[in-house]
Design an enzyme around this catalytic site. Sequence first.
Site, PDB file in Angstrom:
ATOM      1  N   LYS A  40       0.733  -1.173  -0.098  1.00 28.86           N
ATOM      2  CA  LYS A  40       0.004  -0.052   0.588  1.00 28.86           C
ATOM      3  C   LYS A  40       1.552   1.264  -0.149  1.00 28.86           C
ATOM      4  CE  LYS A  40      -2.865  -2.319   3.453  1.00 28.86           C
ATOM      5  NZ  LYS A  40      -3.449  -2.142   4.381  1.00 28.86           N
ATOM      6  N   GLY A  41       1.922   0.949   0.331  1.00 29.87           N
ATOM      7  CA  GLY A  41       3.041   2.195   0.648  1.00 29.87           C
ATOM      8  C   GLY A  41       3.157   2.886  -0.733  1.00 29.87           C
ATOM      9  N   GLU A  96       7.311   2.039  -6.444  1.00 26.60           N
ATOM     10  CA  GLU A  96       8.309   2.358  -4.771  1.00 26.60           C
ATOM     11  C   GLU A  96       7.874   3.063  -3.824  1.00 26.60           C
ATOM     12  OE1 GLU A  96       7.424  -0.272  -3.365  1.00 26.60           O
ATOM     13  OE2 GLU A  96       9.500  -1.956  -2.927  1.00 26.60           O
ATOM     14  N   ASP A  97       7.465   2.837  -2.410  1.00 24.10           N
ATOM     15  CA  ASP A  97       7.638   3.998  -1.494  1.00 24.10           C
ATOM     16  C   ASP A  97       8.897   4.091  -1.662  1.00 24.10           C
ATOM     17  OD1 ASP A  97       7.904   0.774  -0.697  1.00 24.10           O
ATOM     18  OD2 ASP A  97       6.518   2.001   1.466  1.00 24.10           O
ATOM     19  N   ASP A 100      15.607  -0.572   0.904  1.00 27.80           N
ATOM     20  CA  ASP A 100      15.436  -0.213   2.172  1.00 27.80           C
ATOM     21  C   ASP A 100      17.047  -1.416   2.010  1.00 27.80           C
ATOM     22  OD1 ASP A 100      15.609  -0.655   4.912  1.00 27.80           O
ATOM     23  OD2 ASP A 100      14.610  -1.679   5.180  1.00 27.80           O
ATOM     24  N   LYS A 128      17.097   4.410   1.294  1.00 27.66           N
ATOM     25  CA  LYS A 128      17.852   4.283   2.292  1.00 27.66           C
ATOM     26  C   LYS A 128      19.289   3.404   2.015  1.00 27.66           C
ATOM     27  CE  LYS A 128      14.891   2.447   5.302  1.00 27.66           C
ATOM     28  NZ  LYS A 128      13.896   2.694   6.706  1.00 27.66           N
ATOM     29  N   PHE A 149      13.151   4.978  10.439  1.00 23.42           N
ATOM     30  CA  PHE A 149      12.127   4.354  10.193  1.00 23.42           C
ATOM     31  C   PHE A 149      11.299   5.507   9.735  1.00 23.42           C
ATOM     32  CE2 PHE A 149       8.342   2.570  10.452  1.00 23.42           C
ATOM     33  CZ  PHE A 149       8.038   1.093   9.902  1.00 23.42           C
ATOM     34  N   VAL A 150      10.619   5.687   8.417  1.00 24.50           N
ATOM     35  CA  VAL A 150      10.142   6.603   8.089  1.00 24.50           C
ATOM     36  C   VAL A 150       8.418   5.764   8.172  1.00 24.50           C
ATOM     37  CG1 VAL A 150      11.786   8.313   7.692  1.00 24.50           C
ATOM     38  CG2 VAL A 150      10.975   6.762   6.287  1.00 24.50           C
ATOM     39  N   ASP A 156       3.274   3.614   6.660  1.00 25.14           N
ATOM     40  CA  ASP A 156       2.465   2.699   7.563  1.00 25.14           C
ATOM     41  C   ASP A 156       3.893   2.626   8.682  1.00 25.14           C
ATOM     42  OD1 ASP A 156       3.465   0.267   6.853  1.00 25.14           O
ATOM     43  OD2 ASP A 156       2.164  -0.551   7.881  1.00 25.14           O
ATOM     44  N   ARG A 162      -0.575   6.587   7.590  1.00 20.58           N
ATOM     45  CA  ARG A 162       0.016   6.534   6.466  1.00 20.58           C
ATOM     46  C   ARG A 162      -0.997   8.046   5.236  1.00 20.58           C
ATOM     47  NH1 ARG A 162       1.007   1.643   3.894  1.00 20.58           N
ATOM     48  NH2 ARG A 162       0.506  -0.260   5.419  1.00 20.58           N
TER      49      ARG A 162
HETATM   50  P1  5GP Z   1      13.452  -3.730   1.131  1.00 17.57           P
HETATM   51  O1  5GP Z   1      12.342  -4.932   1.377  1.00 17.57           O
HETATM   52  O2  5GP Z   1      13.766  -2.875   0.282  1.00 17.57           O
HETATM   53  O3  5GP Z   1      14.000  -4.188   2.846  1.00 17.57           O
HETATM   54  O4  5GP Z   1      11.742  -3.249   2.197  1.00 17.57           O
HETATM   55  C1  5GP Z   1      11.176  -2.741   1.555  1.00 17.57           C
HETATM   56  C2  5GP Z   1       9.827  -2.339   2.304  1.00 17.57           C
HETATM   57  O5  5GP Z   1       9.955  -2.340   3.605  1.00 17.57           O
HETATM   58  C3  5GP Z   1       8.808  -1.244   1.680  1.00 17.57           C
HETATM   59  O6  5GP Z   1       8.240  -0.807   0.033  1.00 17.57           O
HETATM   60  C4  5GP Z   1       8.622  -1.031   2.750  1.00 17.57           C
HETATM   61  O7  5GP Z   1       6.917  -1.123   2.342  1.00 17.57           O
HETATM   62  C5  5GP Z   1       9.367  -1.370   4.008  1.00 17.57           C
HETATM   63  N1  5GP Z   1      10.323  -0.143   4.683  1.00 17.57           N
HETATM   64  C6  5GP Z   1      11.807  -0.040   4.211  1.00 17.57           C
HETATM   65  N2  5GP Z   1      11.963   0.721   4.472  1.00 17.57           N
HETATM   66  C7  5GP Z   1      10.503   0.950   5.818  1.00 17.57           C
HETATM   67  C8  5GP Z   1      10.281   3.106   6.676  1.00 17.57           C
HETATM   68  O8  5GP Z   1      11.493   3.258   6.621  1.00 17.57           O
HETATM   69  N3  5GP Z   1       9.399   2.745   6.617  1.00 17.57           N
HETATM   70  C9  5GP Z   1       8.456   2.131   6.788  1.00 17.57           C
HETATM   71  N4  5GP Z   1       6.912   2.968   6.772  1.00 17.57           N
HETATM   72  N5  5GP Z   1       8.496   1.458   5.535  1.00 17.57           N
HETATM   73  C10 5GP Z   1       9.406   1.108   5.305  1.00 17.57           C
END
Ligand code: 5GP
Length: 171
Positions: A40-41, A96-97, A100, A128, A149-150, A156, A162
């Site tokens: 949903k991000g 993508e939101d 990470d 990040k 963590f944002v 969310d 959100r």
């Molecule tokens: P990754 O697979 O790159 O570790 O994580 C990606 C997903 O993790 C993002 O699409 C998001 O949903 C969630 N995520 C990663 N960092 C954050 C953050 O700082 N805040 C929030 N709310 N979600 C995050």
Amino acid sequence: MNKIKKLINERDINRRVKEISETLYDEYKDEEVVFICTLKGAVFFACDLLKKYKGDVRIEFLRVSSYSGKDSTGKIELNLSISKENIENKNVIILEDIVDTGTTLKFLKEYIGDMKPKSLIIVSLLDKKERRKVDIEADIVGFEIEDLFVVGYGLDYDQKYRNLPYIGVIE
Ligand code: 5GP
């Protein structure tokens, strides 16, 4: 509601989203583009970007999850999929939101790449970089942020925050 410290304000988000939308339009102009919004991000990012996009678009949604609270489980679950006929031989842009560890991005690139799009790029509102575990990058990034963590603007913490119009950190 907990106190949220603002990290990126509404005006800066709007300006950057408009810039990205124009960059994409310059690239694709008269060609039809399929935008995939990851739920949903990325929903606020996708809505704002698409309202500013001047070309022809189709919109698809994909739902993946890897987080529980503030921690990534490292395991990707696909909760809503897309059929190949909507992707094959099309210009595809995944919205993508946040990137990470990069695990989700790698999964998305492979999942959509296997459907043989004509072209495929990934646009992420936030990045990040410090947290990366998988060697992968988005093609366009809105804002690079530090390891925090944002929440807000679609992001969310256990489904809350959100609807904030800015991006911030829970204090
Ligand atoms: P990754 O697979 O790159 O570790 O994580 C990606 C997903 O993790 C993002 O699409 C998001 O949903 C969630 N995520 C990663 N960092 C954050 C953050 O700082 N805040 C929030 N709310 N979600 C995050």
